[in-house]
Scaffold this motif. Structure first.
Motif, PDB file in Angstrom:
ATOM      1  N   GLY A  30      51.559 -33.240 -76.826  1.00 12.54           N
ATOM      2  CA  GLY A  30      50.988 -32.947 -78.144  1.00 12.54           C
ATOM      3  C   GLY A  30      52.050 -33.018 -79.232  1.00 12.54           C
ATOM      4  N   LEU A  31      53.215 -32.436 -78.962  1.00 15.36           N
ATOM      5  CA  LEU A  31      54.341 -32.523 -79.895  1.00 15.36           C
ATOM      6  C   LEU A  31      54.736 -33.976 -80.104  1.00 15.36           C
ATOM      7  N   LYS A  45      60.158 -33.682 -87.977  1.00  9.68           N
ATOM      8  CA  LYS A  45      58.884 -34.197 -88.483  1.00  9.68           C
ATOM      9  C   LYS A  45      58.628 -35.623 -87.998  1.00  9.68           C
ATOM     10  N   GLU A  46      59.608 -36.493 -88.171  1.00  5.16           N
ATOM     11  CA  GLU A  46      59.456 -37.903 -87.812  1.00  5.16           C
ATOM     12  C   GLU A  46      60.303 -38.299 -86.611  1.00  5.16           C
ATOM     13  N   LYS A  69      52.954 -36.606 -79.785  1.00  7.28           N
ATOM     14  CA  LYS A  69      51.911 -37.325 -80.529  1.00  7.28           C
ATOM     15  C   LYS A  69      52.027 -37.066 -82.029  1.00  7.28           C
ATOM     16  N   THR A  70      52.307 -35.829 -82.407  1.00  9.74           N
ATOM     17  CA  THR A  70      52.476 -35.496 -83.826  1.00  9.74           C
ATOM     18  C   THR A  70      53.678 -36.220 -84.415  1.00  9.74           C
ATOM     19  N   ILE A  71      54.795 -36.187 -83.682  1.00 17.59           N
ATOM     20  CA  ILE A  71      56.002 -36.890 -84.118  1.00 17.59           C
ATOM     21  C   ILE A  71      55.717 -38.379 -84.242  1.00 17.59           C
ATOM     22  N   SER A  72      54.992 -38.929 -83.276  1.00 20.15           N
ATOM     23  CA  SER A  72      54.674 -40.351 -83.260  1.00 20.15           C
ATOM     24  C   SER A  72      53.918 -40.767 -84.517  1.00 20.15           C
ATOM     25  N   GLU A  73      52.914 -40.011 -84.881  1.00 19.89           N
ATOM     26  CA  GLU A  73      52.101 -40.355 -86.053  1.00 19.89           C
ATOM     27  C   GLU A  73      52.931 -40.323 -87.330  1.00 19.89           C
ATOM     28  N   ASN A  74      53.757 -39.294 -87.483  1.00 14.17           N
ATOM     29  CA  ASN A  74      54.603 -39.184 -88.672  1.00 14.17           C
ATOM     30  C   ASN A  74      55.640 -40.304 -88.727  1.00 14.17           C
TER      31      ASN A  74
END
Length: 333
Positions: free
Chosen positions: A299-300, A276-277, A302-307
């Protein structure tokens, strides 16, 4: 209120002096910032700090283990960073002041043992991680206040360079403490760069970074590979990456706690929720798969980055840490 800050780590020194000054304390450093208007080799000046030429001259003449009385006499609080001998050798001069020992993730059983008599006499202790409670012979805490980074300064990850980066000093010389073998095996076959002082001659080395270059590399590289430094729970480099939002792949609890030290102080597996993080594992094949997936899938990443950035602000954000220090230091007023 006037603080004498005795430093052994100039990056942490910069962060904490800047914050204490913003809180309204007059700070004077026996360290890289004894002349705050000049800054240090690694960080910029702190012009808001008072500069006292006489104080700076005394710092030049006075080793940390034998502080000149004039450095002490008009100070209300003395904060000593890690090194036990600074406490021990100066205790008779400073024991009538409010003395705070600031941990930096380097304490082991022997350090706790030699500080115990001073703890009994009123030495205050501010820890940098709750995992330090796992140190054999742990002598307690008055507060746990983490290191911090400013989210307005460490931000803007884009990951446009499809490569891995790592930050560590003298990694080959400190091979066991830095898990250099794991670093090499895991990153083999992928584009990666190792930044940090003392890595000259290491094939992966890309040299030392300036302050601005560091922030730029954290923004541009796709993945940050973290192998820890014994016996730390986490490092400033880890926080800088986490706060910027560069996706982190890290070793886990087994590799992070070397059996030689017999203490379970590594904390990354508790900070990062795996998948997740960021990603955490003690298996080299799994670590390689995590790196591979992040390099291929922006994309993966970017999601990890935001979390990750959200978690970093929660745990290490400047505003939260500043408030914790303000509450703690105010108790003694």
């Amino acid at each position: 209120m006037r603080i004498l800050y005795v430093s052994v780590h100039e990056v942490l020194e910069y962060d904490e002096l800047k914050m204490f000054t913003e809180l309204g304390y007059e700070c004077f450093s026996h360290g890289a910032y004894c002349r705050p208007h000049l800054g240090s080799r690694l960080r910029p000046p702190i012009p808001e700090m008072p500069y006292d030429p006489h104080f700076a001259s005394l710092v030049d003449q006075s080793p940390k283990d034998d502080l000149h009385p004039d450095l002490i006499k008009d100070k209300d609080i003395i904060i000593i960073m890690h090194t036990p001998s600074i406490v021990i050798n100066n205790w008779e001069k400073i024991k009538h002041k409010r003395v705070i020992w600031r941990s930096i993730g380097q304490s082991v059983a022997g350090v706790e043992q030699v500080l115990q008599p001073y703890r009994n006499q009123g030495l205050e202790i501010v820890r940098y991680s709750p995992r330090e409670r796992m140190i054999p012979g742990y002598i307690g805490e008055d507060a746990v206040i983490r290191f911090y980074k400013d989210p307005t300064e460490y931000n803007g990850w884009i990951g446009n360079k499809s490569q891995i980066m790592a930050l560590n000093q003298s990694m080959r010389e400190r091979a066991i403490d830095c898990n250099y073998d794991v670093f090499q095996k895991t990153c083999s076959g992928y584009p990666f760069k190792l930044f940090g002082r003392g890595n000259e001659g290491v094939p992966e080395s890309s040299g030392e970074l300036t302050y601005e270059q560091l922030k730029q590399e954290l923004r541009e590289n796709r993945v940050f590979f973290y192998t820890g430094t014994q016996v730390t729970s986490y490092t400033l480099g880890f926080i800088e990456a986490f706060m910027t939002g560069i996706p982190i792949v890290s070793i886990g609890e087994k590799l992070g706690n070397h059996e030689f030290y017999k203490q379970q102080t590594f904390e990354i597996q508790e900070i990062i929720e795996n998948g997740k993080e960021g990603f955490v594992s003690d298996d080299i094949l799994e670590l390689k798969i995590y790196l591979h997936n992040l390099l291929l899938d922006h994309g993966l990443a970017k999601t990890i980055s935001e979390n990750a950035r959200n978690k970093a602000i929660q745990l290490f954000g400047k505003d939260n840490i500043k408030q914790q220090w303000n509450n703690y230091l105010s108790k003694g007023r």
